[in-house]
Design a protein around this motif. Structure first.
Motif, PDB file in Angstrom:
ATOM      1  N   PHE A  34      42.043  44.184  41.447  1.00 48.82           N
ATOM      2  CA  PHE A  34      42.375  43.042  40.633  1.00 48.82           C
ATOM      3  C   PHE A  34      43.888  42.840  40.628  1.00 48.82           C
ATOM      4  N   ASN A  35      44.296  41.649  40.261  1.00 53.51           N
ATOM      5  CA  ASN A  35      45.720  41.433  40.012  1.00 53.51           C
ATOM      6  C   ASN A  35      46.097  42.122  38.696  1.00 53.51           C
ATOM      7  N   ARG A  36      47.351  42.443  38.539  1.00 53.07           N
ATOM      8  CA  ARG A  36      47.837  43.036  37.283  1.00 53.07           C
ATOM      9  C   ARG A  36      49.063  42.229  36.888  1.00 53.07           C
ATOM     10  N   SER A  80      50.274  52.623  36.162  1.00 52.82           N
ATOM     11  CA  SER A  80      50.253  54.082  36.278  1.00 52.82           C
ATOM     12  C   SER A  80      49.093  54.443  37.204  1.00 52.82           C
ATOM     13  N   LYS A  81      49.098  55.684  37.669  1.00 55.12           N
ATOM     14  CA  LYS A  81      48.059  56.118  38.616  1.00 55.12           C
ATOM     15  C   LYS A  81      46.684  56.221  37.954  1.00 55.12           C
ATOM     16  N   HIS A  82      46.632  56.096  36.625  1.00 57.80           N
ATOM     17  CA  HIS A  82      45.332  56.198  35.937  1.00 57.80           C
ATOM     18  C   HIS A  82      44.653  54.836  35.767  1.00 57.80           C
ATOM     19  N   GLU A  83      45.280  53.786  36.276  1.00 58.88           N
ATOM     20  CA  GLU A  83      44.741  52.433  36.034  1.00 58.88           C
ATOM     21  C   GLU A  83      43.774  51.944  37.115  1.00 58.88           C
ATOM     22  N   PHE A  84      43.340  52.829  37.994  1.00 53.76           N
ATOM     23  CA  PHE A  84      42.538  52.375  39.135  1.00 53.76           C
ATOM     24  C   PHE A  84      41.059  52.146  38.795  1.00 53.76           C
ATOM     25  N   SER A  85      40.601  52.668  37.638  1.00 55.14           N
ATOM     26  CA  SER A  85      39.147  52.772  37.401  1.00 55.14           C
ATOM     27  C   SER A  85      38.412  51.437  37.379  1.00 55.14           C
ATOM     28  N   ASN A  86      39.031  50.419  36.805  1.00 58.20           N
ATOM     29  CA  ASN A  86      38.322  49.137  36.719  1.00 58.20           C
ATOM     30  C   ASN A  86      38.082  48.549  38.114  1.00 58.20           C
ATOM     31  N   SER A  87      39.089  48.666  38.975  1.00 60.11           N
ATOM     32  CA  SER A  87      38.917  48.184  40.359  1.00 60.11           C
ATOM     33  C   SER A  87      37.847  49.006  41.054  1.00 60.11           C
ATOM     34  N   MET A 114      30.139  45.557  43.455  1.00 60.40           N
ATOM     35  CA  MET A 114      30.031  44.308  44.217  1.00 60.40           C
ATOM     36  C   MET A 114      29.892  44.523  45.721  1.00 60.40           C
ATOM     37  N   SER A 115      30.281  45.687  46.219  1.00 58.47           N
ATOM     38  CA  SER A 115      30.304  45.836  47.684  1.00 58.47           C
ATOM     39  C   SER A 115      28.903  45.758  48.293  1.00 58.47           C
ATOM     40  N   LYS A 116      27.879  46.029  47.505  1.00 56.83           N
ATOM     41  CA  LYS A 116      26.516  45.919  48.069  1.00 56.83           C
ATOM     42  C   LYS A 116      26.084  44.460  48.192  1.00 56.83           C
ATOM     43  N   GLU A 117      26.746  43.566  47.430  1.00 57.92           N
ATOM     44  CA  GLU A 117      26.299  42.167  47.383  1.00 57.92           C
ATOM     45  C   GLU A 117      27.204  41.192  48.136  1.00 57.92           C
ATOM     46  N   ILE A 118      28.467  41.557  48.277  1.00 57.63           N
ATOM     47  CA  ILE A 118      29.447  40.619  48.831  1.00 57.63           C
ATOM     48  C   ILE A 118      29.862  41.084  50.222  1.00 57.63           C
ATOM     49  N   PRO A 119      29.485  40.314  51.266  1.00 63.06           N
ATOM     50  CA  PRO A 119      29.751  40.801  52.618  1.00 63.06           C
ATOM     51  C   PRO A 119      31.202  40.679  53.085  1.00 63.06           C
ATOM     52  N   CYS A 120      32.031  39.880  52.403  1.00 65.72           N
ATOM     53  CA  CYS A 120      33.415  39.768  52.884  1.00 65.72           C
ATOM     54  C   CYS A 120      34.230  40.984  52.429  1.00 65.72           C
ATOM     55  N   ASP A 121      35.475  41.083  52.913  1.00 70.76           N
ATOM     56  CA  ASP A 121      36.327  42.229  52.554  1.00 70.76           C
ATOM     57  C   ASP A 121      36.604  42.252  51.056  1.00 70.76           C
ATOM     58  N   LEU A 122      36.385  43.394  50.450  1.00 74.45           N
ATOM     59  CA  LEU A 122      36.842  43.608  49.075  1.00 74.45           C
ATOM     60  C   LEU A 122      38.064  44.516  49.161  1.00 74.45           C
ATOM     61  N   VAL A 123      39.107  44.136  48.456  1.00 75.88           N
ATOM     62  CA  VAL A 123      40.382  44.857  48.548  1.00 75.88           C
ATOM     63  C   VAL A 123      40.725  45.399  47.171  1.00 75.88           C
ATOM     64  N   ALA A 124      41.084  46.679  47.114  1.00 77.84           N
ATOM     65  CA  ALA A 124      41.397  47.298  45.820  1.00 77.84           C
ATOM     66  C   ALA A 124      42.870  47.104  45.483  1.00 77.84           C
ATOM     67  N   SER A 125      43.114  46.650  44.272  1.00 85.71           N
ATOM     68  CA  SER A 125      44.497  46.526  43.795  1.00 85.71           C
ATOM     69  C   SER A 125      44.547  46.943  42.331  1.00 85.71           C
ATOM     70  N   THR A 126      45.602  47.563  41.957  1.00 84.05           N
ATOM     71  CA  THR A 126      45.959  48.119  40.634  1.00 84.05           C
ATOM     72  C   THR A 126      45.675  49.612  40.556  1.00 84.05           C
ATOM     73  N   PHE A 164      27.152  53.325  37.179  1.00 87.68           N
ATOM     74  CA  PHE A 164      28.266  52.433  37.495  1.00 87.68           C
ATOM     75  C   PHE A 164      28.475  51.374  36.407  1.00 87.68           C
ATOM     76  N   GLU A 165      27.427  51.154  35.612  1.00 86.65           N
ATOM     77  CA  GLU A 165      27.521  50.115  34.583  1.00 86.65           C
ATOM     78  C   GLU A 165      27.726  50.719  33.200  1.00 86.65           C
ATOM     79  N   ARG A 166      27.830  52.036  33.138  1.00 81.08           N
ATOM     80  CA  ARG A 166      27.980  52.692  31.836  1.00 81.08           C
ATOM     81  C   ARG A 166      29.423  52.547  31.353  1.00 81.08           C
ATOM     82  N   VAL A 167      29.580  52.032  30.139  1.00 83.65           N
ATOM     83  CA  VAL A 167      30.945  51.891  29.598  1.00 83.65           C
ATOM     84  C   VAL A 167      31.113  52.581  28.249  1.00 83.65           C
ATOM     85  N   GLN A 168      30.040  52.765  27.515  1.00 79.56           N
ATOM     86  CA  GLN A 168      30.194  53.337  26.169  1.00 79.56           C
ATOM     87  C   GLN A 168      30.215  54.859  26.216  1.00 79.56           C
ATOM     88  N   PHE A 169      31.043  55.458  25.356  1.00 81.28           N
ATOM     89  CA  PHE A 169      31.039  56.920  25.214  1.00 81.28           C
ATOM     90  C   PHE A 169      29.846  57.287  24.324  1.00 81.28           C
TER      91      PHE A 169
END
Ligand SMILES: Cc1cc2nc3c(=O)[nH]c(=O)nc-3n(C[C@H](O)[C@H](O)[C@H](O)COP(=O)(O)O)c2cc1C
Length: 339
Positions: free
Chosen positions: A197-199, A220-227, A234-246, A316-321
Motif C-alpha cells: 500500500f501507499n503510506r 518502521s520495519k514492523h509496518e509490513f503486516s497489512n501489506s 488477493m494473490s489467489k484472485e488477482i492475476p496481475c502483479d501485486l507489489v508490496a509497499s510499506t 489470514f482473515e483473523r484480526v481480533q485478539f
C-alpha cells in the motif's frame, strides 16, 4: 547466483527490489545511484495533479491579477505554467532512460479525471516504461458517498489506461471499507499491477511551539503486516502483479511478500535510513536464504504461503485478539536477519 528475475507491472526486472516513488527518485543523480546500487526498477517522484492544475491556475491569477484586460493572457499563461511542470518531468524521464538501463516508471498523483490525463501520453512518449497512479485523497467528503468517491478513482484509471499503451499500475491506500471489491474493480480496468500500500505523511503536533507538523515520515520495519495480509489474500484472485509497499526494510520481509504472492517489493524508508547500499544487502541476503531453502528462482516460492494455498485460510482473515498471547516474543528479541 540465484535467478531473481521477476516482473513489475508486467515489465521484466532483474530482481524484486523496486525503489518506490520518493524525493530521491526526483533527480537524475539519485536515480543513477539507485540503479548502480542494484535496484530492479525505479518509480519516479510523483507529478501531482495540483501541480499541473491548481497551482498553475493560482500562479497565473497572482501574476496577472483580476484585471479583465489580462484575461486574454490568462489561458496562455496557465498553459505555459502547466507545460513547464510537465516538461521538467519529461526531461527527467528522458535523462533517466539515457543513463540507466533498468525500467523507469512515471508516477502521477491524481484524484479526478480531468484535462491533465492527456499528459499521460506525454510521459509515455518521453520513454517511461510504465505509469503508476497514486490515486488517494483522504475521504471525508460531506456530500459524496464512498461508492461515488471510488467510482471517480475507477474513471480516472480507465481514462489513463485508454490513453497509453505502456503498462499502468495503481498504488492504493489501505483505507477502504471493502478492499477486496476495490482491488477487483481496479484490476477490471486492465491495469498491469496493483501496489499495496501507499503510506502517507501523518499529522503530528509540536507541543512546545503549538505547530502542526508532519510526523513519522519513514516507516518502521514492523509496518509490513497489512501489506502481507492483503497480498496473501488477493494473490489467489488477482492475476496481475501485486507489489508490496510499506515496511519492506530487509530481505526477510522481501521473502515474506513473495511467499504471499507479490511479484516484487517497493523500498523507500529503508533507503533513507540505511543508504542505497541496503538494496545490495537485501539482494545478497535473499539469495543466501534461497540457497538454504533450495529455491532457484522467484517462481519457486512465489505465492507458497498465500491464502489460496493455505491449509487454514481463515488465519489470514483473523484480526481480533481472541486469547491472550502469553508466548509472545517482544519485538526487541525477534531476529530480523535471514542469515
Ligand atoms: C520522502 C518521501 C516522499 C514520498 N513521495 C511519494 C510520492 O511522491 N508519490 C508516492 O506515490 N509515494 C511517495 N512516498 C511514499 C513511498 O513511495 C512509499 O509508498 C512509502 O514510504 C511506504 O514505503 P516504505 O515503508 O518503504 O517507506 C514518499 C515517501 C517518502 C518517505
Amino acid at each position: 547466483m540465484k535467478d531473481l528475475k521477476t516482473t513489475y507491472l508486467g515489465i521484466p526486472i532483474n530482481n524484486p527490489i523496486v525503489v518506490g516513488s520518493c524525493a530521491i527518485t526526483s533527480t537524475l543523480e539519485g536515480i543513477k545511484k539507485l540503479a548502480n546500487a542494484g535496484a530492479g526498477a525505479i518509480v519516479l517522484k510523483s507529478i501531482f495533479e495540483e501541480e499541473i492544475t491548481g497551482e498553475a491556475e493560482a500562479t497565473a491569477a497572482k501574476e496577472l491579477g483580476a484585471d479583465e484586460n489580462n484575461m486574454e493572457f490568462y489561458d496562455y499563461y496557465d498553459y505555459q505554467i502547466k507545460s513547464d511542470v510537465i516538461n521538467k518531468y519529461i526531461d527527467l524521464i528522458k535523462a533517466a532512460k539515457a543513463e540507466v538501463s533498468i525500467p523507469i516508471i512515471a508516477s502521477i498523483n491524481c484524484s479526478t479525471s480531468n484535462e491533465w490525463i492527456s499528459y499521460a501520453q506525454k510521459l509515455e512518449n518521453a520513454g517511461a516504461d510504465g505509469i503508476e497512479l497514486n490515486i488517494f485523497k483522504l475521504p471525508f467528503h460531506e456530500e459524496k458517498t464512498s461508492t461515488e468517491l471510488e467510482e471517480s478513482y475507477y474513471n480516472t484509471i480507465s481514462k489513463v489506461v485508454e490513453k497509453v499503451s505502456i503498462p499502468v499500475g495503481v498504488k492504493l491506500a489501505p483505507h477502504f471499507t471493502n478492499l477486496n471489491q476495490v482491488i477487483h474493480k481496479i484490476y477490471e480496468r486492465n491495469v498491469q499491477g496493483i501496489v499495496l500500500f501507499n503510506r502517507f505523511t501523518s499529522l503530528d503536533f509540536d507541543i512546545e511551539s503549538d505547530q502542526v507538523i508532519s510526523g513519522n515520515i519513514y516507516s518502521s520495519k514492523h509496518e509490513f503486516s497489512n501489506s502481507l495480509r492483503w497480498i496473501s489474500i488477493m494473490s489467489k484472485e488477482i492475476p496481475c502483479d501485486l507489489v508490496a509497499s510499506t515496511g519492506v526494510h530487509d530481505a526477510k520481509t522481501v521473502a515474506k511478500m513473495i511467499l504471499a504472492g507479490a511479484s516484487s517489493t517497493q523500498v523507500v524508508s529503508a533507503i533513507y535510513k540505511e543508504g542505497v547500499e541496503v538494496i545490495g544487502w537485501m539482494i545478497n541476503e535473499l539469495e543466501t536464504w534461497m540457497q538454504r531453502r533450495g529455491f532457484n528462482s522467484i517462481a519457486d516460492f512465489k505465492g507458497r504461503l498465500s491464502q489460496g494455498k493455505a491449509v487454514n485460510p481463515h488465519q489470514f482473515e483473523r484480526v481480533q485478539f481472541m486469547r491472550y498471547f502469553s508466548d509472545h516474543v517482544p519485538a526487541s528479541k525477534q531476529n530480523d536477519s535471514l542469515l
